[in-house]
Design an enzyme around this catalytic site. Sequence first.
Site, PDB file in Angstrom:
ATOM      1  N   GLY A 289       0.797  -1.220   0.000  1.00 31.77           N
ATOM      2  CA  GLY A 289       0.000   0.000   0.000  1.00 31.77           C
ATOM      3  C   GLY A 289       0.830   1.269   0.000  1.00 31.77           C
ATOM      4  O   GLY A 289       1.971   1.301  -0.441  1.00 31.77           O
TER       5      GLY A 289
ATOM      6  N   ASP B  64      -5.287  -8.505  -7.123  1.00 31.87           N
ATOM      7  CA  ASP B  64      -4.877  -8.453  -5.717  1.00 31.87           C
ATOM      8  C   ASP B  64      -3.759  -7.428  -5.551  1.00 31.87           C
ATOM      9  O   ASP B  64      -2.668  -7.592  -6.113  1.00 31.87           O
ATOM     10  CB  ASP B  64      -4.404  -9.827  -5.237  1.00 31.87           C
ATOM     11  N   LEU B  65      -4.011  -6.374  -4.790  1.00 36.12           N
ATOM     12  CA  LEU B  65      -3.074  -5.264  -4.661  1.00 36.12           C
ATOM     13  C   LEU B  65      -1.706  -5.718  -4.166  1.00 36.12           C
ATOM     14  O   LEU B  65      -1.599  -6.349  -3.109  1.00 36.12           O
ATOM     15  CB  LEU B  65      -3.644  -4.203  -3.708  1.00 36.12           C
ATOM     16  N   ASP B  66      -0.668  -5.396  -4.955  1.00 36.92           N
ATOM     17  CA  ASP B  66       0.733  -5.660  -4.594  1.00 36.92           C
ATOM     18  C   ASP B  66       1.002  -7.138  -4.324  1.00 36.92           C
ATOM     19  O   ASP B  66       1.894  -7.478  -3.539  1.00 36.92           O
ATOM     20  CB  ASP B  66       1.147  -4.823  -3.374  1.00 36.92           C
ATOM     21  N   GLU B  67       0.268  -8.026  -4.971  1.00 37.75           N
ATOM     22  CA  GLU B  67       0.476  -9.458  -4.763  1.00 37.75           C
ATOM     23  C   GLU B  67       0.722 -10.206  -6.064  1.00 37.75           C
ATOM     24  O   GLU B  67       0.659 -11.428  -6.104  1.00 37.75           O
ATOM     25  CB  GLU B  67      -0.715 -10.062  -4.024  1.00 37.75           C
TER      26      GLU B  67
END
Length: 284
Positions: free
Chosen positions: A200, A225-228
């Site tokens: 984030g 999926d954020l930053d994954e």
Amino acid sequence: MPSDYILTLSCEDRPGIVSAVTTELAGIGANIAESNQFWDHATNRFFMRIAMQTQKGTQRDDVERALKPAIERFDMRTSITTTAQKPRVIVMVSKFDHAMRYLLYQIQVGWLEAEVVAIVSNHEDSRRFAEQEGIPYYYWPVNKENKAEQEEKLLGLVQESGADLVVLARYMQVLSDKLSRRLYGKVINIHHSFLPAFKGAKPYHQAHERGVKLIGATAHYVTPDLDEGPIIDQETERVSHAMSVDDFVATGRDIESRVLGRAVRLHLERRVMLNAHKTVVFQQ
């Protein structure tokens, strides 16, 4: 002049794959310049990358036809690309443009073989630089009301420009799930943290508050999926309690630029292959 191609393939591992592929390539007079392979024991998937030089007049369709028996026999997923044309790239940036400038410099000096066909930003800060470089600049501010509209513009630009890759060079907007799925495997993001830690916003501030002794950056493919997304490259650097948040940020800028540059080069040279939530990366 001879034609150069890069073949990447994946399939369930079993005996005879390498022999079948190389025999067919030899049959059309292709000379293998580089070969990499990997067997993932956990999934029993086999991955291979071959860089080849073919005889004068050999077309991509000729290579595909030659490999068809091996492809059907082993149920391969394949990709054949030519090295005769420079890959086309769209770079997206917000206010911090150090990573973008690094990419453009590496293209200028020949370390990266690519053509930046557009710079897209939700701020005007980088317009003057883009104009100096002769690159079309698109200022598309984003908010909740127009996000879907702006993403449709991006998809249109990708199609119109024939872009092979979209690079988020510190573009501080989260792409929608829909867009992430439609461009899966074609969008690389640089996250200013050593994932999976400190996801984030403001990861350097989070790291400073936790008193970490290493900070880093991660280049990965964008997914819903954020930053994954699958990780392509990472790097860390040692820091200390005596350093301020600004020191962390300054150190991070250098790491981010290097990591993103390597990741983009690996992708454009077809050295990165997706393996579920991971990547297989064939270093030169």
